[in-house]
Design a protein around this motif. Structure first.
Motif, PDB file in Angstrom:
ATOM      1  N   SER A   6      12.119 -45.139 -71.334  1.00 24.99           N
ATOM      2  CA  SER A   6      11.409 -45.817 -72.412  1.00 24.99           C
ATOM      3  C   SER A   6      12.337 -46.529 -73.394  1.00 24.99           C
ATOM      4  CB  SER A   6      10.552 -44.808 -73.188  1.00 24.99           C
ATOM      5  OG  SER A   6       9.843 -45.429 -74.233  1.00 24.99           O
TER       6      SER A   6
ATOM      7  N   TYR B 290       2.954 -49.174 -83.282  1.00 24.96           N
ATOM      8  CA  TYR B 290       3.735 -48.487 -82.255  1.00 24.96           C
ATOM      9  C   TYR B 290       4.759 -47.558 -82.895  1.00 24.96           C
ATOM     10  CZ  TYR B 290       7.304 -52.080 -83.274  1.00 24.96           C
ATOM     11  OH  TYR B 290       8.209 -52.900 -83.889  1.00 24.96           O
TER      12      TYR B 290
ATOM     13  N   ASP C  33       7.419 -45.507 -76.092  1.00 19.05           N
ATOM     14  CA  ASP C  33       6.001 -45.490 -75.738  1.00 19.05           C
ATOM     15  C   ASP C  33       5.306 -44.272 -76.337  1.00 19.05           C
ATOM     16  OD1 ASP C  33       5.392 -43.421 -73.216  1.00 19.05           O
ATOM     17  OD2 ASP C  33       7.475 -44.048 -73.388  1.00 19.05           O
TER      18      ASP C  33
ATOM     19  N   TYR D 182       9.461 -54.522 -78.782  1.00 17.36           N
ATOM     20  CA  TYR D 182       8.283 -53.751 -78.377  1.00 17.36           C
ATOM     21  C   TYR D 182       7.357 -54.611 -77.515  1.00 17.36           C
ATOM     22  CZ  TYR D 182       3.868 -51.253 -78.478  1.00 17.36           C
ATOM     23  OH  TYR D 182       2.700 -50.634 -78.100  1.00 17.36           O
TER      24      TYR D 182
ATOM     25  N   TYR E 236       5.277 -48.163 -70.435  1.00 16.39           N
ATOM     26  CA  TYR E 236       4.483 -48.437 -71.635  1.00 16.39           C
ATOM     27  C   TYR E 236       3.014 -48.696 -71.296  1.00 16.39           C
ATOM     28  CZ  TYR E 236       8.540 -48.713 -74.744  1.00 16.39           C
ATOM     29  OH  TYR E 236       9.664 -48.409 -75.505  1.00 16.39           O
TER      30      TYR E 236
END
Length: 211
Positions: free
Chosen positions: A32, A58, A75, A143, A153
């Protein structure tokens, strides 16, 4: 580079490690956030933050090593798993982390933390036509990039999509030389009925034609 095989190897680690929450969290952090062993060893749950923007909300994490630090998106599922672990989730040596990653490697290749990190970077770099993922300095842009190009994700590497399950089972059986649906189900956590139906479908993994 055979990106299909690299992607399978990454997913192999993610799927098989699910039975051990700490191991799974460690592997998810590498996939991630491209964490290094040093960054994982220094990680604390206090390093995570929730970020709200006009476009999306997020989580981020501050990763530090050798006096240097960086902020990375992470994530949501990885964040949630980390929150169920001790305050310092990975109080481990580099060797211990490598042993964890190796334990979930496919039969024919042994991964380390660094090799798994490089595998993820190769997938992401293939999508980042303008440069390496590290070249993206703006956290919101980073992101957005991860949402578009890192399958962790979106849940695809978590086998949340039916097509993903079929592809993974066929590749798993081929690479690990296993034909027993019960054994595959036990090792992957996928329902045996689903595994058996996939194996009996007569379909073959794309990777089968490369071996």
């Amino acid at each position: 580079m055979d990106f299909l095989r690299v992607e399978f190897d990454i997913q192999h680690h993610l799927v098989l490690s699910k039975k051990n929450r700490r191991d799974h969290a460690l592997i998810r952090m590498i996939v991630s956030t491209l964490s290094t062993p040093g960054e994982l060893a220094n990680l604390s749950k206090r390093d995570f933050r929730f970020k709200k923007t006009k476009s999306f909300d997020y989580y981020t994490v501050r990763l530090s090593e050798g006096g240097r630090s960086r902020i990375s998106p992470v994530d949501r599922k990885t964040y949630e798993i980390i929150q169920s672990l001790p305050a310092k989730p990975f109080d481990l040596t580099w060797k211990e982390m490598d042993e964890i990653v190796a334990k979930y490697s496919p039969l024919d290749v042994r991964y380390t933390c660094v090799k798994l990190r490089e595998a993820v970077k190769s997938i992401l770099s293939d999508s980042a036509f303008f440069g390496e993922i590290e070249d993206i300095k703006d956290i919101d842009r980073k992101y957005a990039f991860m949402i578009d190009f890192n399958p962790l994700y979106t849940g695809f590497w978590d086998l949340e999509e039916e097509d993903g399950i079929e592809d993974f089972v066929l590749s798993y059986a081929e690479i690990n030389k296993i034909k027993d649906s019960k054994k595959i189900a036990s090792e992957t956590g996928i329902d045996e009925v689903i595994v058996r139906e996939i194996l009996e479908s007569g379909k073959r993994s794309i990777l089968a034609f490369k071996n």
